[in-house]
Structures are given as C-alpha cells and as structure tokens.
Design a protein around this motif. Structure first.
Motif, mmCIF file in Angstrom:
data_model
loop_
_atom_site.group_PDB
_atom_site.id
_atom_site.type_symbol
_atom_site.label_atom_id
_atom_site.label_comp_id
_atom_site.label_asym_id
_atom_site.label_seq_id
_atom_site.Cartn_x
_atom_site.Cartn_y
_atom_site.Cartn_z
ATOM 1 N N ILE A 1 0.387 -2.804 5.401
ATOM 2 C CA ILE A 1 0.328 -4.261 5.363
ATOM 3 C C ILE A 1 0.146 -4.651 3.903
ATOM 4 C CG2 ILE A 1 -0.953 -6.309 6.055
ATOM 5 C CD1 ILE A 1 -1.705 -4.878 8.613
ATOM 6 N N GLN A 2 1.080 -5.425 3.390
ATOM 7 C CA GLN A 2 1.089 -5.768 1.964
ATOM 8 C C GLN A 2 0.982 -7.281 1.779
ATOM 9 O OE1 GLN A 2 3.593 -4.076 -1.586
ATOM 10 N NE2 GLN A 2 4.887 -5.571 -0.557
ATOM 11 N N SER A 3 -0.089 -7.707 1.105
ATOM 12 C CA SER A 3 -0.243 -9.133 0.808
ATOM 13 C C SER A 3 0.660 -9.529 -0.338
ATOM 14 C CB SER A 3 -1.699 -9.436 0.452
ATOM 15 O OG SER A 3 -1.842 -10.794 0.074
ATOM 16 N N THR A 4 1.280 -10.681 -0.202
ATOM 17 C CA THR A 4 2.135 -11.195 -1.275
ATOM 18 C C THR A 4 1.463 -12.316 -2.047
ATOM 19 O OG1 THR A 4 3.223 -12.729 0.256
ATOM 20 C CG2 THR A 4 4.242 -10.561 -0.043
ATOM 21 N N GLY B 1 -5.390 3.684 11.216
ATOM 22 C CA GLY B 1 -4.116 4.233 10.760
ATOM 23 C C GLY B 1 -3.260 3.292 9.951
ATOM 24 N N LEU B 2 -3.879 2.403 9.167
ATOM 25 C CA LEU B 2 -3.124 1.438 8.364
ATOM 26 C C LEU B 2 -3.406 1.627 6.873
ATOM 27 C CD1 LEU B 2 -3.570 -1.850 10.441
ATOM 28 C CD2 LEU B 2 -1.439 -0.574 10.105
ATOM 29 N N ASN B 3 -2.446 1.232 6.074
ATOM 30 C CA ASN B 3 -2.581 1.147 4.630
ATOM 31 C C ASN B 3 -2.526 -0.334 4.262
ATOM 32 O OD1 ASN B 3 -2.611 1.878 1.869
ATOM 33 N ND2 ASN B 3 -0.379 1.847 1.780
ATOM 34 N N ILE B 4 -3.515 -0.819 3.511
ATOM 35 C CA ILE B 4 -3.593 -2.240 3.174
ATOM 36 C C ILE B 4 -3.594 -2.362 1.661
ATOM 37 C CG2 ILE B 4 -4.888 -4.373 3.487
ATOM 38 C CD1 ILE B 4 -6.225 -3.030 5.933
ATOM 39 N N ILE B 5 -2.591 -3.066 1.135
ATOM 40 C CA ILE B 5 -2.436 -3.196 -0.306
ATOM 41 C C ILE B 5 -2.045 -4.629 -0.649
ATOM 42 C CG2 ILE B 5 -1.752 -0.779 -0.542
ATOM 43 C CD1 ILE B 5 1.134 -1.722 -0.909
ATOM 44 N N VAL C 1 6.712 -1.384 5.696
ATOM 45 C CA VAL C 1 5.877 -2.207 4.828
ATOM 46 C C VAL C 1 5.988 -3.642 5.322
ATOM 47 C CG1 VAL C 1 5.448 -3.000 2.477
ATOM 48 C CG2 VAL C 1 6.211 -0.650 2.876
ATOM 49 N N TYR C 2 4.881 -4.191 5.814
ATOM 50 C CA TYR C 2 4.880 -5.513 6.431
ATOM 51 C C TYR C 2 4.256 -6.515 5.462
ATOM 52 C CZ TYR C 2 5.860 -2.755 10.574
ATOM 53 O OH TYR C 2 6.427 -1.892 11.468
ATOM 54 N N ASN C 3 5.077 -7.354 4.876
ATOM 55 C CA ASN C 3 4.595 -8.361 3.944
ATOM 56 C C ASN C 3 3.915 -9.499 4.700
ATOM 57 O OD1 ASN C 3 5.621 -6.923 1.832
ATOM 58 N ND2 ASN C 3 7.143 -8.435 1.203
#
Length: 531
Positions: A182-185, A211-215, A156-158
């Motif tokens: 990829i997680q936006s903070t 192949g990414l999950n973006i949240i 999980v890449y913030n």
C-alpha cells in the motif's frame, strides 16, 4: 408412404416460420415427443436468438457460441469444459471443491475472502485505488457484522487518502510484505486508520493487519503508516513499514478504551520521525494505552533527525521481547527508546527482555517528562554506543521502581548509566563496560547525580555488577590497556540516602571502583573490589 403425406401436410406452417434452420439431412418424426432432429442435423444459430430455452442434463464441451443472445435460460446440471464464460453471473451456483465433502454456493465461497481487485483496485502502482479499497471494506460491513477479510493480491496499491477501518473482526491481509504494497501518494495524514470514527459507536475489536508493506511515494511530513485509537485485541503481524514514512505505528486512547495490542514480526525501515508511539495524546491516567505486546521486530531510522524508535507517553503495560532498535547506515535515532509521560499521565509496567538499544545520537534509553514512571524492568538488555551521551539516563524525578539486571551497557560516549532522580532503582548482575568513549577517563560506569532544583535520587541499590573495561568492543576496538571509565561508580555528595552499593567488581577504571561523596550514614557500601 404415409410419413411423406404427413410431412406435406405440415409444410405450410413450416414455410411461414420466422426463421428456418438450414438442414442438409432429412427430418424424422420418431420418438414420443414429436419432432426429433437426427443427431447429425446441422443448425445455423449464428447471430440468432434463443429465448427462454431450457437445457437439462447437457454436456457442453469445447463449444463456441458467438454473436447471439441467450436470455432467461435455465441450465440444470451442465458440464462445461475447456470453454470460456464471459459476463456470466454464477453467484448462486452450487458446487464443491475437489476433495471437499460438502457443496457450497459460489457467492458464499467468494465471501470467505474479499479481494480489493473485485472492487476495481488495479495494484499497478499508477492507478489511485483508494475508492476501490474503501468499497471492499464497506462491502465487508454489509455482508457480515462479525467482520471479514479484505485481501490484497500481489501489487502496489496507490492511495491518496486515509484507509479507515471501523468495526470489529476485520482484517487487511496481503500475500506477503514484499508482494502486497500500500503506497501513499500524499505526504501528510495517516495511511491506515483503525477506529476513531464518529460513526464507530463501539471499540474496534479483534481487527488485524497481516502480510502488507506500507510505504509512501514521497517523504511524509506528518501522520503514521498505521494509526489506532479506541481498539482492543488489535493484531499487527508480518508487516513492513518502509520508505518515506514519518511515524510508523501510533496507538492512542483519546476517545475510547484501548487495550490489548499485539505487534509481532514488524519491520520498521527508514522512519523519519518516530517508530512506535504509545499514548502521545494521553493527558490523564484514564487515557493511557493498556497492555501493548511487541516481539521479534526491528526498528530503523532515516536521517539523523528521527526522534525515537519506541516512544512511550501514556502506557499501562508495555511488554517487549526480541526487539532491535539501531542505526541505519549514517542514520540514527536521537533516542532508541524514550519514556516521557505527559503531566497528569503515567507510564507503568514496562518489561523489556532481549531488547537492543544501539547507536543512538543521544541516550539509548531516556526517562524524563513530568508524569509518573513506575515499575520498569530491563532483563537481558543491550544499551550501547550512544554517540554523544550516556547509555541509560533517568532524569524523571517521579520514577518509582526501575530495575536493570543481566544486561550490558557498553561503549557509550559518556556514562554507562546516569541516575539523576527517582526511588527504588536497582542495577544488578550487569556488565557496565568501556564507557566514557568521548573522552578517556572523563565519565563513569554508573553515575548517581543531582539535577539542579530537582529531588535527589534515593533508595537505590547497585550490586553484583562488573564495571570497567573489557568485552567485545574493548578487544576489537583497541588495545586492552586503553582504559575509558573514570570511576566504576561515582555518587554525588548531594544524592539522597538509603542506598546499597555492594559486591561490585571493578577492573581497569582510571580512578577506581567507587567514589562515594555522601556524608550520611543511612547507607551500605561494602564488598566492592578492583581487579
């Protein structure tokens, strides 16, 4: 005896050396090179220093060297097995993958894919990895002006600001949309942006996200998970856009030509505002986004204030197949799909097939706005269970060319299809069933009406449809004797002329198959039967 005398002669120089190896064996003076230690000689190199040695053709196995320094050495063709090399620069090493036919330098091999971990990204869901990700992208620019692949291993890449991808041929790649996130903070701004940068003099060409999950860590109030402007041949495949996202994907053409956007296997889950936006900034026909392809995807809302699953504001060619836009528990889009060109702009060449628009708060498909709409074709489309309105509504009076065939419009609160404007509209070979769900016998299967102060619809055809009650919802939602629609087809007296209504079959409508209130003669109404 002669060998021992020579040894004594050399003893003074040995005694004055800076370090003396510890030996428990004798030294021999054999061989053409001078001194050779016997193979069993023990040398103590702990905390010693080896300066500029050359080791050629050696085999180093299961060895441990600690506490010392080996500087400026040259190691030619060594074999190192079962050991650990720490802090060793081997970028210029030449090697061959087992089974491969050629050898390659290691630095060239590593550049096949650039990992964000190599630039300090942790992927632990805690560390801010923004700088590391941008550093990996920047490095890709320096190594290959034709692009590069930036890889996200599992994790999980913030990120705390927008990841900007400029240039052509670059890819952001994860292992899978459930493994690489990829997680936006932050709660505003785009998470990934492709193009639209002052230093990007040319369009982004042939870029890819795969192949990414973006949240988002918290509910967003603005911005998109992926924003693209000034791109062509952009590919988005096997991507999940999920929790707390405001807008899923926005594609614009505000500053450069945007065309050729391929979107496949996209999972948009829990969208707060809009799922896919095409051309929201378009104010002229030159600013429409050209040729967008969407396939095998699902779009789901979060809450009941989400505006639309697919929103077309400025598009010249939108082609979609195998798409499901529906509710998510108690969450509904206001419109599953909304075609609303801005004034001065247009939406044209829209082709939908195997396209499901289901369970919206208002219309499942709504056409309105002040711009032009042309050549919209729906084949094998499903528009069902609008909670408060009609299934499909044409309110845009600048519409020229709308065709629906082989489709099902079923169990909507009001009319199945409402035609309030436009010309060259065709409804054929479709099933218009069980509508008027909000009030039994109050609304119609197909209603041709007039909006106050606007041009009446004209030059339309309604042919070869099945209109009444029946199908899955009728059999499973209550007794087949419960009849919903008032008229199969109701034509307002003020609607335009030049229409054809033929060969429709009505069954179970409260008042009958057709109610033509017009008085003109430029029309054909025939072959419509009940039963």
């Amino acid at each position: 005896m002669r060998k021992y005398i020579l040894l004594a002669a050399f003893l003074p120089s040995i005694c004055f050396a800076q370090s003396v190896p510890q030996m428990d064996r004798r030294v021999t003076l054999e061989g053409p090179t001078g001194l050779n230690w016997a193979l069993s000689t023990k040398v103590d190199t702990l905390n010693g220093t080896l300066n500029s040695p050359e080791i050629s053709g050696g085999d180093i196995s299961n060895s441990s060297i600690s506490g010392g320094t080996s500087a400026k050495q040259e190691i030619n063709q060594p074999t190192i097995s079962d050991g650990t090399a720490i802090g060793l620069d081997v970028s210029s090493a030449l090697g061959k993958v087992l089974g491969a036919s050629v050898s390659r330098y290691l630095n060239s091999k590593l550049l096949d894919i650039i990992s964000v971990r190599d630039f300090g990204a942790k992927g632990d869901g805690v560390t801010d990895d923004t700088a590391a990700i941008n550093a990996a992208i920047s490095y890709a620019h320096t190594t290959n002006n034709k692009g590069g692949r930036i890889f996200f291993p599992d994790g999980v890449y913030n990120v705390s600001s927008t990841i900007i991808l400029t240039g052509s041929g670059f890819s952001l790649i994860g292992t899978s949309p459930r493994a690489a996130t990829i997680q936006s903070t932050v709660t505003s701004g785009n998470i990934i942006q492709i193009g639209q940068s002052p230093d990007n003099l040319n369009n982004n060409q042939n870029d890819q996200i795969f192949g990414l999950n973006i949240i988002s860590q918290n509910p967003m109030t603005s911005g998109a998970a992926i924003y693209a402007d000034g791109v062509y041949n952009l590919k988005i495949d096997n991507v999940r856009i999920g929790e707390n996202i405001f807008d899923g994907l926005e594609v614009e053409n505000s500053i450069r030509s945007t065309y050729g956007v391929m979107i496949h296997h996209l999972w948009l889950a829990s969208i707060l505002d809009k799922g896919i936006i095409i051309g929201a900034l378009a104010q002229t026909q030159q600013q429409v986004v050209t040729d967008v392809f969407l396939s095998d995807s699902m779009i789901l809302p979060a809450g009941s204030s989400a505006i639309c699953g697919v929103c077309l504001y400025g598009a010249g060619g939108f082609y979609a197949s195998g798409v499901d836009i529906t509710s998510n528990g108690d969450s509904h889009f206001i419109n599953a799909m909304h075609i609303k060109p801005n004034a001065g702009s247009d939406v044209n060449a829209v082709m939908l097939s195997r396209f499901l628009m289901d369970d919206s708060t208002d219309e499942n498909l709504l056409l309105d706005g002040d711009g032009f709409i042309a050549d919209v074709t729906l084949t094998n489309v499903w528009a069902s269970t609008s909670n408060t309105a009609s299934g499909i509504v044409i309110n845009n009076t600048n519409t020229d060319g709308f065709t629906i065939s082989g489709s099902t419009v079923d169990s909507n609160a009001q009319n199945g299809i409402t035609i309030n404007g436009g010309v060259n509209i065709s409804v054929s070979s479709s099933r218009i069933l069980n509508n008027s769900m909000s009030s039994n016998g109050s609304f119609n299967g197909i209603a041709v009406g007039v909006q106050t102060g606007k041009t009446s619809p004209a030059s339309y055809s309604i042919t070869d449809n099945q209109i009444g009650n029946g199908g899955f919802f009728n059999l499973n939602g209550g007794s087949p004797s419960i009849i919903h629609q008032k008229w199969g087809i109701n034509i307002d007296k003020l609607s335009g002329q030049g229409f054809v209504v033929t060969n429709n079959r009505g069954f179970g409508n409260v008042s009958g198959i057709i109610n033509d209130q017009t008085t003109g003669t430029n029309k054909t109404v025939s072959g419509n039967v009940s039963g």
